[in-house]
Design a protein around this motif. Structure first.
Motif, PDB file in Angstrom:
ATOM      1  N   GLU A   1      -9.715 -34.352  20.970  1.00 42.87           N
ATOM      2  CA  GLU A   1     -10.662 -33.385  21.516  1.00 42.87           C
ATOM      3  C   GLU A   1     -11.055 -33.699  22.957  1.00 42.87           C
ATOM      4  O   GLU A   1     -11.710 -34.712  23.209  1.00 42.87           O
ATOM      5  CB  GLU A   1     -11.930 -33.365  20.652  1.00 42.87           C
ATOM      6  N   PRO A   2     -10.710 -32.850  23.902  1.00 49.34           N
ATOM      7  CA  PRO A   2     -11.132 -33.079  25.292  1.00 49.34           C
ATOM      8  C   PRO A   2     -12.650 -33.128  25.439  1.00 49.34           C
ATOM      9  O   PRO A   2     -13.173 -33.829  26.301  1.00 49.34           O
ATOM     10  CB  PRO A   2     -10.543 -31.904  26.066  1.00 49.34           C
ATOM     11  N   GLU A   3     -13.352 -32.429  24.569  1.00 55.48           N
ATOM     12  CA  GLU A   3     -14.821 -32.408  24.637  1.00 55.48           C
ATOM     13  C   GLU A   3     -15.412 -33.783  24.356  1.00 55.48           C
ATOM     14  O   GLU A   3     -16.425 -34.172  24.946  1.00 55.48           O
ATOM     15  CB  GLU A   3     -15.377 -31.371  23.649  1.00 55.48           C
ATOM     16  N   VAL A   4     -14.798 -34.545  23.474  1.00 52.55           N
ATOM     17  CA  VAL A   4     -15.265 -35.895  23.173  1.00 52.55           C
ATOM     18  C   VAL A   4     -15.160 -36.772  24.424  1.00 52.55           C
ATOM     19  O   VAL A   4     -16.073 -37.536  24.751  1.00 52.55           O
ATOM     20  CB  VAL A   4     -14.479 -36.508  21.995  1.00 52.55           C
ATOM     21  N   VAL A   5     -14.062 -36.637  25.127  1.00 52.62           N
ATOM     22  CA  VAL A   5     -13.871 -37.402  26.361  1.00 52.62           C
ATOM     23  C   VAL A   5     -14.906 -36.981  27.398  1.00 52.62           C
ATOM     24  O   VAL A   5     -15.518 -37.823  28.061  1.00 52.62           O
ATOM     25  CB  VAL A   5     -12.441 -37.228  26.898  1.00 52.62           C
ATOM     26  N   ARG A   6     -15.120 -35.677  27.537  1.00 55.14           N
ATOM     27  CA  ARG A   6     -16.111 -35.189  28.494  1.00 55.14           C
ATOM     28  C   ARG A   6     -17.503 -35.721  28.173  1.00 55.14           C
ATOM     29  O   ARG A   6     -18.235 -36.166  29.062  1.00 55.14           O
ATOM     30  CB  ARG A   6     -16.137 -33.664  28.536  1.00 55.14           C
ATOM     31  N   LEU A   7     -17.878 -35.730  26.906  1.00 55.21           N
ATOM     32  CA  LEU A   7     -19.187 -36.250  26.503  1.00 55.21           C
ATOM     33  C   LEU A   7     -19.311 -37.733  26.834  1.00 55.21           C
ATOM     34  O   LEU A   7     -20.358 -38.185  27.300  1.00 55.21           O
ATOM     35  CB  LEU A   7     -19.419 -36.015  25.014  1.00 55.21           C
TER      36      LEU A   7
ATOM     37  N   VAL B   1     -19.345 -43.983  30.617  1.00 60.74           N
ATOM     38  CA  VAL B   1     -17.921 -44.291  30.741  1.00 60.74           C
ATOM     39  C   VAL B   1     -17.469 -43.768  32.098  1.00 60.74           C
ATOM     40  O   VAL B   1     -17.809 -42.661  32.496  1.00 60.74           O
ATOM     41  CB  VAL B   1     -17.102 -43.643  29.604  1.00 60.74           C
ATOM     42  N   LYS B   2     -16.719 -44.577  32.826  1.00 59.76           N
ATOM     43  CA  LYS B   2     -16.319 -44.247  34.194  1.00 59.76           C
ATOM     44  C   LYS B   2     -14.816 -44.057  34.297  1.00 59.76           C
ATOM     45  O   LYS B   2     -14.050 -44.868  33.788  1.00 59.76           O
ATOM     46  CB  LYS B   2     -16.735 -45.368  35.152  1.00 59.76           C
ATOM     47  N   ARG B   3     -14.417 -42.999  34.968  1.00 57.27           N
ATOM     48  CA  ARG B   3     -13.002 -42.823  35.302  1.00 57.27           C
ATOM     49  C   ARG B   3     -12.615 -43.852  36.357  1.00 57.27           C
ATOM     50  O   ARG B   3     -13.438 -44.243  37.166  1.00 57.27           O
ATOM     51  CB  ARG B   3     -12.755 -41.430  35.847  1.00 57.27           C
ATOM     52  N   GLY B   4     -11.395 -44.293  36.331  1.00 57.91           N
ATOM     53  CA  GLY B   4     -10.924 -45.249  37.322  1.00 57.91           C
ATOM     54  C   GLY B   4      -9.509 -45.669  37.012  1.00 57.91           C
ATOM     55  O   GLY B   4      -8.913 -45.201  36.042  1.00 57.91           O
ATOM     56  N   PRO B   5      -8.966 -46.565  37.835  1.00 55.65           N
ATOM     57  CA  PRO B   5      -7.572 -46.977  37.645  1.00 55.65           C
ATOM     58  C   PRO B   5      -7.323 -47.722  36.329  1.00 55.65           C
ATOM     59  O   PRO B   5      -6.186 -47.773  35.868  1.00 55.65           O
ATOM     60  CB  PRO B   5      -7.300 -47.888  38.849  1.00 55.65           C
ATOM     61  N   ASN B   6      -8.352 -48.268  35.720  1.00 56.28           N
ATOM     62  CA  ASN B   6      -8.197 -49.004  34.456  1.00 56.28           C
ATOM     63  C   ASN B   6      -8.593 -48.167  33.248  1.00 56.28           C
ATOM     64  O   ASN B   6      -8.817 -48.700  32.163  1.00 56.28           O
ATOM     65  CB  ASN B   6      -9.031 -50.282  34.471  1.00 56.28           C
ATOM     66  N   PHE B   7      -8.712 -46.852  33.427  1.00 56.20           N
ATOM     67  CA  PHE B   7      -9.141 -45.973  32.336  1.00 56.20           C
ATOM     68  C   PHE B   7      -8.219 -44.761  32.294  1.00 56.20           C
ATOM     69  O   PHE B   7      -8.258 -43.902  33.173  1.00 56.20           O
ATOM     70  CB  PHE B   7     -10.590 -45.539  32.547  1.00 56.20           C
ATOM     71  N   ASN B   8      -7.350 -44.720  31.302  1.00 52.18           N
ATOM     72  CA  ASN B   8      -6.415 -43.605  31.128  1.00 52.18           C
ATOM     73  C   ASN B   8      -6.765 -42.841  29.867  1.00 52.18           C
ATOM     74  O   ASN B   8      -7.091 -43.446  28.842  1.00 52.18           O
ATOM     75  CB  ASN B   8      -4.974 -44.116  31.012  1.00 52.18           C
ATOM     76  N   VAL B   9      -6.668 -41.530  29.921  1.00 54.90           N
ATOM     77  CA  VAL B   9      -6.961 -40.672  28.775  1.00 54.90           C
ATOM     78  C   VAL B   9      -5.744 -39.816  28.469  1.00 54.90           C
ATOM     79  O   VAL B   9      -5.152 -39.209  29.370  1.00 54.90           O
ATOM     80  CB  VAL B   9      -8.180 -39.762  29.043  1.00 54.90           C
ATOM     81  N   THR B  10      -5.382 -39.781  27.189  1.00 54.49           N
ATOM     82  CA  THR B  10      -4.354 -38.875  26.694  1.00 54.49           C
ATOM     83  C   THR B  10      -5.011 -37.974  25.661  1.00 54.49           C
ATOM     84  O   THR B  10      -5.600 -38.472  24.702  1.00 54.49           O
ATOM     85  CB  THR B  10      -3.194 -39.663  26.042  1.00 54.49           C
ATOM     86  N   ILE B  11      -4.934 -36.664  25.877  1.00 54.65           N
ATOM     87  CA  ILE B  11      -5.461 -35.712  24.892  1.00 54.65           C
ATOM     88  C   ILE B  11      -4.297 -35.348  23.969  1.00 54.65           C
ATOM     89  O   ILE B  11      -3.360 -34.664  24.370  1.00 54.65           O
ATOM     90  CB  ILE B  11      -6.041 -34.451  25.576  1.00 54.65           C
TER      91      ILE B  11
END
Length: 112
Positions: free
Chosen positions: A21-27, A34-44
């Motif tokens: 769920e993309p919404e879970v990531v957005r929340l 939780v911070k986006r950055g070079p050490n944080f990858n997300v796969t939906i």
């Protein structure tokens, strides 16, 4: 949120998240520090499809995970707690001394 804790205390840790769920990531990004950055990858993607898509020969040693935390099955049947899925994670994704941590809250006792 576990991700925020790891990001704060283990600055060099690589976090790869798979979520249906993309919404879970957005929340998580908007409300749980939780911070986006070079050490944080997300796969939906469905987690089981991600597991099934791992190379049969496994990930390269440098890409294998020391810890896989699975928190996907609360309250409903889950294709990630099957013997096949666990074996695939062990054989294709975990480092030799890696650990698979599963939140089994809400999983029916006969599934385990």
């Amino acid at each position: 949120a576990l991700h925020a804790f790891v990001q704060k205390h283990f600055l060099e840790a690589q976090l790869d998240v798979v979520d249906l769920e993309p919404e879970v990531v957005r929340l998580a990004l908007d409300h749980f520090n939780v911070k986006r950055g070079p050490n944080f990858n997300v796969t939906i993607q469905d987690g089981r499809k991600w597991v099934d898509g791992l190379p049969r020969e496994g990930l390269a040693d440098a890409r294998r995970y020391d810890i896989i935390v699975q928190d996907a099955c609360a309250g409903h049947p889950c294709s990630l707690v099957t013997a096949e899925a666990i074996a695939a994670l062990r054989d294709r994704a975990l480092s030799p001394n890696g650990v698979l941590v599963q939140n089994l809250f809400g999983v029916e006792p006969d599934v385990i």
